[in-house]
Scaffold this active site. Structure first.
Site, PDB file in Angstrom:
ATOM      1  N   THR A  95       0.799  -1.227   0.000  1.00  0.00           N
ATOM      2  CA  THR A  95       0.000   0.000   0.000  1.00  0.00           C
ATOM      3  C   THR A  95       0.835   1.282   0.000  1.00  0.00           C
ATOM      4  O   THR A  95       0.269   2.374   0.107  1.00  0.00           O
ATOM      5  CB  THR A  95      -0.942   0.035   1.219  1.00  0.00           C
ATOM      6  OG1 THR A  95      -0.165  -0.067   2.421  1.00  0.00           O
ATOM      7  CG2 THR A  95      -1.943  -1.113   1.162  1.00  0.00           C
TER       8      THR A  95
ATOM      9  N   TYR B 276       1.077   1.837  -8.154  1.00  0.00           N
ATOM     10  CA  TYR B 276       0.190   1.148  -7.212  1.00  0.00           C
ATOM     11  C   TYR B 276      -1.115   0.757  -7.890  1.00  0.00           C
ATOM     12  O   TYR B 276      -1.579  -0.390  -7.774  1.00  0.00           O
ATOM     13  CB  TYR B 276      -0.078   2.059  -6.011  1.00  0.00           C
ATOM     14  CG  TYR B 276      -1.167   1.553  -5.105  1.00  0.00           C
ATOM     15  CD1 TYR B 276      -0.970   0.452  -4.280  1.00  0.00           C
ATOM     16  CD2 TYR B 276      -2.416   2.190  -5.064  1.00  0.00           C
ATOM     17  CE1 TYR B 276      -1.976  -0.014  -3.449  1.00  0.00           C
ATOM     18  CE2 TYR B 276      -3.416   1.737  -4.235  1.00  0.00           C
ATOM     19  CZ  TYR B 276      -3.198   0.634  -3.432  1.00  0.00           C
ATOM     20  OH  TYR B 276      -4.197   0.178  -2.617  1.00  0.00           O
TER      21      TYR B 276
ATOM     22  N   TRP C  61      -9.830   5.745   0.102  1.00  0.00           N
ATOM     23  CA  TRP C  61      -9.580   6.670   1.210  1.00  0.00           C
ATOM     24  C   TRP C  61      -9.826   5.974   2.557  1.00  0.00           C
ATOM     25  O   TRP C  61     -10.556   6.477   3.423  1.00  0.00           O
ATOM     26  CB  TRP C  61     -10.457   7.915   1.070  1.00  0.00           C
ATOM     27  CG  TRP C  61     -10.131   8.783  -0.114  1.00  0.00           C
ATOM     28  CD1 TRP C  61      -9.530   8.396  -1.285  1.00  0.00           C
ATOM     29  CD2 TRP C  61     -10.390  10.176  -0.257  1.00  0.00           C
ATOM     30  NE1 TRP C  61      -9.396   9.465  -2.140  1.00  0.00           N
ATOM     31  CE2 TRP C  61      -9.914  10.577  -1.541  1.00  0.00           C
ATOM     32  CE3 TRP C  61     -10.986  11.136   0.550  1.00  0.00           C
ATOM     33  CZ2 TRP C  61     -10.006  11.880  -2.008  1.00  0.00           C
ATOM     34  CZ3 TRP C  61     -11.083  12.435   0.083  1.00  0.00           C
ATOM     35  CH2 TRP C  61     -10.590  12.806  -1.170  1.00  0.00           C
TER      36      TRP C  61
ATOM     37  N   TYR D  66      -9.746  -7.100  -1.881  1.00  0.00           N
ATOM     38  CA  TYR D  66      -9.980  -5.657  -1.814  1.00  0.00           C
ATOM     39  C   TYR D  66      -9.093  -4.933  -2.813  1.00  0.00           C
ATOM     40  O   TYR D  66      -7.882  -5.112  -2.846  1.00  0.00           O
ATOM     41  CB  TYR D  66      -9.733  -5.140  -0.391  1.00  0.00           C
ATOM     42  CG  TYR D  66     -10.645  -5.813   0.590  1.00  0.00           C
ATOM     43  CD1 TYR D  66     -11.946  -5.361   0.791  1.00  0.00           C
ATOM     44  CD2 TYR D  66     -10.233  -6.969   1.258  1.00  0.00           C
ATOM     45  CE1 TYR D  66     -12.806  -6.022   1.651  1.00  0.00           C
ATOM     46  CE2 TYR D  66     -11.097  -7.634   2.119  1.00  0.00           C
ATOM     47  CZ  TYR D  66     -12.383  -7.161   2.301  1.00  0.00           C
ATOM     48  OH  TYR D  66     -13.239  -7.830   3.131  1.00  0.00           O
TER      49      TYR D  66
END
Length: 312
Positions: A73, A136, A161, A110
């Site tokens: 991430t 990413y 977010w 996800y």
């Protein structure tokens, strides 16, 4: 039903464990990169940077459901480490899908708003064209595509977010800076829906509860890609302003700093960000009979939780 939770020490994984419902509903096996769990105890070792190591873990655990909350991430660092990001977010997800397809398992995975380029000014539909603008985003899109190619039953939840009361996220950064400074400059031309991990966990559990008793025909209408984000939208500047309002109201900060709106160009980052990250969550709500509340509701819940924890 046995469930394997990957990424148990991340923001989302920790919320799954804190929530407790997944463990209550399944024979839950938790895994982290080194096997040590932040929540306490030990779990399985699952290092997605070594995709070739995953089949042995899956053969040993034999999960009916794989919940992949693990990911690379570090958005800016991914510009220099795209191969690593792609191994974790792309190749490893394909390995999970291949194993699941061969063993009749469901993969819950996800993904992110960063699969889109952010050039439109209306919420992105699930089937909108993807065009990531950074490494990413490309790595996450590779994971989506690999999972679909595997042919396994899957639920891909794109979110955006993401924040929680723990971990590294915008909320916690703002609270730290707000305690140190009288004035902050925050980007006001990027739009999205702040989504707390509690909402993601609750929606995932509701989707799983809908999936389990469904017939094969019904599952065909449920499987695939969905947008799992809070309703409504704001900017990073709007999010920061709301954070400080809640923090003062709950006694986490004595006063709110002045938050100045700035353009993205005034806060350059190695990885470009989509200007528009608002995702249309209608399909998820309709298919699974869910209501995804406004982002402000989640913020109030999380800040309230942090205030209660601070008071002991």
């Amino acid at each position: 039903m046995r469930a394997l939770l990957l990424g148990a020490n991340g923001q989302l994984g920790r919320t799954f464990l804190d929530h407790g419902a997944l463990a209550a509903r399944t024979d839950l096996v938790s895994a982290s990169r080194d096997g040590v769990l932040t929540a306490g105890g030990t779990g399985e070792v699952a290092d997605l940077s070594m995709p070739e190591s995953l089949p042995a873990l899956l053969d040993r655990v034999q999960p009916d459901v794989i919940v992949n909350a693990a990911a690379y991430t570090a958005v800016d660092r991914a510009e220099q480490e795209e191969a690593l990001a792609t191994r974790v977010n792309g190749e490893a997800v394909g390995v999970l899908g291949q194993w699941a397809a061969a063993h009749g398992a469901l993969v819950i995975h996800y993904s992110t708003d960063y699969v889109f380029d952010g050039s439109q000014a209306q919420p992105y539909a699930v089937d909108a064209p993807t065009a990531p603008v950074n490494a990413y985003g490309r790595s996450k899109l590779a994971g989506e595509e690999a999972l679909r190619r595997s042919g396994t039953d899957h639920l891909i939840f794109r979110t955006a977010w993401v924040y929680a009361a723990h971990g590294h996220n915008f909320l916690r950064t703002m609270l730290r800076l707000g305690a140190e400074r009288d004035e902050l400059r925050v980007v006001a031309d990027q739009h999205g829906a702040p989504t707390d991990t509690g909402l993601i966990v609750n929606a995932t559990l509701a989707a799983l509860a809908r999936w389990q008793p469904a017939s094969a025909t019904e599952r065909q209408t449920l499987r695939g890609t969905h947008h799992l984000v809070a309703s409504g939208a704001t900017t990073w500047h709007g999010f920061a302003t709301a954070i400080f309002e809640q923090a003062v109201a709950h006694g986490l900060l004595p006063r709110a700093p002045h938050v100045l709106p700035i353009a993205s160009g005034e806060f350059p980052t190695p990885a470009p960000r989509p200007a528009w990250s608002v995702l249309d969550n209608t399909l998820l709500q309709t298919r699974f009979g869910l209501t995804l509340p406004d982002w402000r509701d989640g913020l109030g819940n999380v800040v309230g939780e942090m205030a209660r924890s601070a008071r002991g």
